[in-house]
Motif scaffolding. Structure first.
Motif, PDB file in Angstrom:
ATOM      1  N   TYR A   1     -15.685 -10.466 -50.467  1.00 24.18           N
ATOM      2  CA  TYR A   1     -15.712  -9.111 -49.907  1.00 24.18           C
ATOM      3  C   TYR A   1     -14.543  -8.830 -48.964  1.00 24.18           C
ATOM      4  CZ  TYR A   1     -20.512  -8.622 -51.675  1.00 24.18           C
ATOM      5  OH  TYR A   1     -21.635  -8.556 -52.451  1.00 24.18           O
TER       6      TYR A   1
ATOM      7  N   LEU B   1     -18.629  -6.844 -62.246  1.00 21.88           N
ATOM      8  CA  LEU B   1     -19.943  -7.150 -62.821  1.00 21.88           C
ATOM      9  C   LEU B   1     -21.052  -6.573 -61.950  1.00 21.88           C
ATOM     10  CD1 LEU B   1     -19.416 -10.876 -63.869  1.00 21.88           C
ATOM     11  CD2 LEU B   1     -19.473  -8.874 -65.363  1.00 21.88           C
ATOM     12  N   ILE B   2     -20.867  -6.654 -60.640  1.00 19.66           N
ATOM     13  CA  ILE B   2     -21.878  -6.114 -59.725  1.00 19.66           C
ATOM     14  C   ILE B   2     -21.703  -4.606 -59.573  1.00 19.66           C
ATOM     15  CG2 ILE B   2     -22.860  -6.233 -57.418  1.00 19.66           C
ATOM     16  CD1 ILE B   2     -21.739  -9.014 -57.152  1.00 19.66           C
TER      17      ILE B   2
ATOM     18  N   GLY C   1     -10.843 -15.916 -60.707  1.00 15.25           N
ATOM     19  CA  GLY C   1     -12.218 -16.208 -61.091  1.00 15.25           C
ATOM     20  C   GLY C   1     -12.360 -17.666 -61.486  1.00 15.25           C
TER      21      GLY C   1
ATOM     22  N   GLY D   1      -9.976 -17.748 -64.151  1.00 20.27           N
ATOM     23  CA  GLY D   1     -10.728 -16.644 -64.727  1.00 20.27           C
ATOM     24  C   GLY D   1     -10.239 -15.320 -64.173  1.00 20.27           C
ATOM     25  N   PRO D   2     -10.836 -14.227 -64.644  1.00 22.15           N
ATOM     26  CA  PRO D   2     -10.422 -12.905 -64.187  1.00 22.15           C
ATOM     27  C   PRO D   2     -10.636 -12.747 -62.687  1.00 22.15           C
ATOM     28  CG  PRO D   2     -12.401 -12.778 -65.559  1.00 22.15           C
ATOM     29  CD  PRO D   2     -11.934 -14.182 -65.617  1.00 22.15           C
TER      30      PRO D   2
ATOM     31  N   LEU E   1     -26.588 -11.693 -60.770  1.00 22.25           N
ATOM     32  CA  LEU E   1     -25.407 -11.516 -59.924  1.00 22.25           C
ATOM     33  C   LEU E   1     -25.716 -10.432 -58.906  1.00 22.25           C
ATOM     34  CD1 LEU E   1     -22.648 -12.787 -59.972  1.00 22.25           C
ATOM     35  CD2 LEU E   1     -21.919 -11.035 -61.567  1.00 22.25           C
ATOM     36  N   CYS E   2     -26.045 -10.870 -57.716  1.00 24.48           N
ATOM     37  CA  CYS E   2     -26.482  -9.952 -56.661  1.00 24.48           C
ATOM     38  C   CYS E   2     -25.333  -9.606 -55.740  1.00 24.48           C
ATOM     39  CB  CYS E   2     -27.604 -10.633 -55.892  1.00 24.48           C
ATOM     40  SG  CYS E   2     -28.082  -9.783 -54.401  1.00 24.48           S
ATOM     41  N   GLY E   3     -24.527 -10.597 -55.413  1.00 22.11           N
ATOM     42  CA  GLY E   3     -23.421 -10.366 -54.484  1.00 22.11           C
ATOM     43  C   GLY E   3     -22.403 -11.467 -54.601  1.00 22.11           C
ATOM     44  N   MET E   4     -21.239 -11.220 -54.011  1.00 20.75           N
ATOM     45  CA  MET E   4     -20.163 -12.211 -53.991  1.00 20.75           C
ATOM     46  C   MET E   4     -19.499 -12.145 -52.630  1.00 20.75           C
ATOM     47  SD  MET E   4     -18.301 -12.121 -57.684  1.00 20.75           S
ATOM     48  CE  MET E   4     -19.083 -12.837 -59.141  1.00 20.75           C
TER      49      MET E   4
ATOM     50  N   ILE F   1     -22.861  -9.820 -69.201  1.00 26.53           N
ATOM     51  CA  ILE F   1     -22.048 -10.631 -70.122  1.00 26.53           C
ATOM     52  C   ILE F   1     -22.972 -11.667 -70.714  1.00 26.53           C
ATOM     53  CG2 ILE F   1     -20.141 -12.245 -70.383  1.00 26.53           C
ATOM     54  CD1 ILE F   1     -18.710 -11.190 -68.192  1.00 26.53           C
TER      55      ILE F   1
ATOM     56  N   LEU G   1     -22.893  -4.814 -64.933  1.00 22.89           N
ATOM     57  CA  LEU G   1     -22.576  -5.225 -66.304  1.00 22.89           C
ATOM     58  C   LEU G   1     -23.371  -6.461 -66.702  1.00 22.89           C
ATOM     59  CD1 LEU G   1     -18.676  -4.942 -66.103  1.00 22.89           C
ATOM     60  CD2 LEU G   1     -20.334  -3.176 -66.737  1.00 22.89           C
TER      61      LEU G   1
ATOM     62  N   SER H   1     -17.376   3.388 -56.747  1.00 23.49           N
ATOM     63  CA  SER H   1     -18.369   2.328 -56.903  1.00 23.49           C
ATOM     64  C   SER H   1     -19.711   2.986 -57.114  1.00 23.49           C
ATOM     65  CB  SER H   1     -18.364   1.420 -55.677  1.00 23.49           C
ATOM     66  OG  SER H   1     -19.303   0.368 -55.821  1.00 23.49           O
ATOM     67  N   TYR H   2     -20.788   2.194 -57.066  1.00 25.22           N
ATOM     68  CA  TYR H   2     -22.110   2.758 -57.303  1.00 25.22           C
ATOM     69  C   TYR H   2     -22.565   3.634 -56.156  1.00 25.22           C
ATOM     70  CZ  TYR H   2     -23.522  -1.321 -54.532  1.00 25.22           C
ATOM     71  OH  TYR H   2     -23.638  -2.285 -53.571  1.00 25.22           O
TER      72      TYR H   2
ATOM     73  N   GLN I   1      -8.834 -12.578 -56.008  1.00 26.49           N
ATOM     74  CA  GLN I   1      -9.035 -14.020 -56.074  1.00 26.49           C
ATOM     75  C   GLN I   1      -9.330 -14.422 -57.506  1.00 26.49           C
ATOM     76  OE1 GLN I   1     -12.094 -14.441 -52.799  1.00 26.49           O
ATOM     77  NE2 GLN I   1     -10.393 -15.639 -52.010  1.00 26.49           N
TER      78      GLN I   1
ATOM     79  N   ILE J   1     -24.917 -13.548 -67.800  1.00 19.03           N
ATOM     80  CA  ILE J   1     -24.679 -13.145 -66.414  1.00 19.03           C
ATOM     81  C   ILE J   1     -24.925 -11.656 -66.354  1.00 19.03           C
ATOM     82  CG2 ILE J   1     -23.021 -12.894 -64.542  1.00 19.03           C
ATOM     83  CD1 ILE J   1     -21.474 -15.078 -65.368  1.00 19.03           C
ATOM     84  N   GLU J   2     -25.679 -11.213 -65.369  1.00 20.14           N
ATOM     85  CA  GLU J   2     -25.898  -9.777 -65.256  1.00 20.14           C
ATOM     86  C   GLU J   2     -25.828  -9.339 -63.802  1.00 20.14           C
ATOM     87  OE1 GLU J   2     -29.205  -8.381 -67.560  1.00 20.14           O
ATOM     88  OE2 GLU J   2     -28.969  -6.325 -66.853  1.00 20.14           O
ATOM     89  N   GLY J   3     -24.942  -8.382 -63.548  1.00 21.98           N
ATOM     90  CA  GLY J   3     -24.874  -7.779 -62.223  1.00 21.98           C
ATOM     91  C   GLY J   3     -25.949  -6.712 -62.108  1.00 21.98           C
ATOM     92  N   PHE J   4     -26.494  -6.551 -60.903  1.00 19.33           N
ATOM     93  CA  PHE J   4     -27.546  -5.542 -60.742  1.00 19.33           C
ATOM     94  C   PHE J   4     -27.534  -4.979 -59.340  1.00 19.33           C
ATOM     95  CE2 PHE J   4     -30.916  -7.564 -58.163  1.00 19.33           C
ATOM     96  CZ  PHE J   4     -30.426  -8.844 -58.087  1.00 19.33           C
ATOM     97  N   ILE J   5     -28.104  -3.797 -59.252  1.00 19.98           N
ATOM     98  CA  ILE J   5     -28.242  -3.073 -57.990  1.00 19.98           C
ATOM     99  C   ILE J   5     -29.724  -2.765 -57.861  1.00 19.98           C
ATOM    100  CG2 ILE J   5     -27.636  -0.937 -56.802  1.00 19.98           C
ATOM    101  CD1 ILE J   5     -25.258  -2.801 -57.250  1.00 19.98           C
TER     102      ILE J   5
END
Lengths: 333, 333
Positions: free
Chosen positions: B248, A263-264, B256, A256-257, B241-244, A270, A268, B58-59, B254, B270-274
């Motif tokens: 880091y 996304l975080i 996906g 995958g990508p 999607l909170c973190g990965m 998806i 975003l 970034s944010y 890497q 899937i949704e990333g959020f802050i």
């Protein structure tokens, strides 16, 4: 009577070829009470059918070896012992890949009299058009002023996405794979077109085409296209995940990508979707699309093969971009 | 007066180590009118801070080399020329990584008198607890009866996710990395716990733990965890999607997951959020969490380091799982 059907002879590994299909003769019995006989006039070939050739659990059962394939079709009733259907009625069904079939009426829908060409109901007025509209409006929550990126933009779904997004006030960037298709997309009003086979670096090309970033990505391809889109999405961007044709014939799992962290970082969304889950909105879509077609604001693009004996070739051609717009096979011409 | 701050000495490539941080002395001027002096009592170290050490858009702006780092902190007002703040007031700020600071009040929030330990406002009652609640309720649309999978389940956010999801009627599966943490999660009521460092194949282990599939995946890790979750998600599953954290410190991009096609096949979101984007719901969250804590239905897990000189070590420890629950540094003890 005798008719012909196309069966799945063996499951393809990788790209399908003519060896995987077989044209067979089939005899149909006399019509019983409550049955009708349909002569197919048009059948659809669609990328999603590749998934049904794999023996796995999915949203739709896999095709069985030795059985006739299935798919969207439009036909004409040529004999009827069924009170709801008269000879001459035009009906849509999921019983493509065959010249004739007998039905008890279940799963058949009469094609309304609209003056539009019948085959539109397999394309711009049917599943692909509805997929484009659902993806933009129900999944990606398109707003006027958004920048929309569309991969496989000259395909049946993609060319509908481009036109609908323009009509709803978006700036549209399309990716496609030949000079002819680039010209077609420009003629449909697409703001910027990328020929992904000609650019050195899709990511760079997309950055140049979308200097203010992308709000909505309509994903038909996967792979490099998804990776590039993730790099250029704006904060709170939405990705409607309709298909990933780049992966359908992969012999091995494809990585995958590498940039999913976007996304975080960009918050975003998806979302994968299947148009059939949204079919309750078909009336709304059809009214809008019918009006756009009547006003000449949307054009239906088609590529037509002739005869059931060429249906497998039409299907195989989807994976090398042989179609512009909707790929169709005309039956019993 | 003199105080101490921790600065970013150089940007880490890969895993941060003590060479990347510097404890520096700093002199603070006399208080001007409208200013107050805060002595920090607690500071937070969080995985997201690793992202701010990279020089990128970034944010939130990247940390500057040679400048004091920033992050959540709770302190006590020890001198005040500001009409809104009195000596003895407890305040939260984003000015951690230092023993004292002068403020004009901007960005400070008074910590309410709740009887709860002050440091809870950096953990279960603060950003990590709120992150868990927002992810489950606003992003993943948790419903009673759902099966929830949580990675990094014993971390500050993860341990809150597990407890909130249980209280809202879910079955909870947690993944963590040590026998002690497995026991902790069981004591918190988690239904099934996977020690991902001990299992031969995470994908197989998750399938066994979730025989009916997963409806919600709360993602803190990425990599192999995301791939396994995608394989076992149920149709219409939601991934918050909170973190990965697995990514880091990666030196190179890497790959996906190879199974993103599940997003389409299963119609996943899937949704990333802050969490900061959802801060308008903080009152609702705090009322609910305060009640759960008062009733003993939620426990706050903490790992505490002592003194600003150990703050960098506490931060670095996040990436080898040295924390159970919220990682904190007690300052000016």
């Amino acid at each position: 009577m005798q008719t012909q059907v196309v069966t799945l002879k063996q499951r393809p590994q990788g790209l399908p070829n003519s060896e995987h299909f077989e044209l067979q003769s089939q005899s149909l019995p006399e019509l019983a009470d409550g049955q009708l006989l349909v002569k197919n006039l048009w059948m659809s070939v669609d990328p999603y059918m590749r998934g049904r050739m794999i023996d796995r659990k999915s949203y739709i059962a896999p095709f069985a070896i030795g059985e006739a394939l299935e798919g969207g079709a439009i036909g004409e009733v040529i004999a009827s012992n069924h009170s709801d259907f008269a000879v001459g009625d035009k009906v849509s069904s999921m019983l493509g890949w065959r010249n004739h079939f007998i039905s008890d009426g279940e799963g058949l829908t009469k094609v309304p009299e609209t003056g539009l060409p019948l085959q539109y109901f397999l394309g711009i007025m049917g599943m692909p058009g509805m997929t484009a509209w659902v993806g933009l409006n129900k999944i990606a929550e398109l707003k006027a002023g958004d920048t929309v990126f569309v991969s496989a933009a000259s395909g049946a779904v993609g060319s509908a996405v481009c036109q609908i997004a323009k009509l709803q006030g978006a700036t549209v960037i399309g990716s496609t794979g030949s000079a002819d298709k680039v010209e077609l997309l420009k003629s449909l009003g697409v703001d910027k077109v990328i020929n992904y086979k000609q650019v050195e670096d899709l990511n760079v090309a997309l950055g140049e085409a979308a200097p203010n970033g992308i709000d909505v990505y309509f994903e038909n391809v996967g792979g490099e296209h998804l990776e590039a889109a993730l790099n250029h999405m704006n904060d709170y961007g939405r990705i409607a995940l309709c298909g990933m044709i780049a992966h359908y014939n992969a012999m091995e799992p494809q990585a995958g990508p590498t940039n999913l962290a976007n996304l975080i970082i960009k918050k975003l969304k998806i979302e994968g979707f299947i148009v059939f889950d949204h079919w309750q909105h078909y009336g709304e879509f059809a009214a809008q699309m019918g009006q756009w077609l009547a006003e000449g604001k949307v054009k239906s693009e088609e590529t037509v093969y002739q005869g059931l004996e060429n249906a497998a070739e039409a299907f195989i051609g989807l994976f090398s971009g042989k179609n512009t717009g909707k790929m169709l096979v005309q039956l019993n011409p």
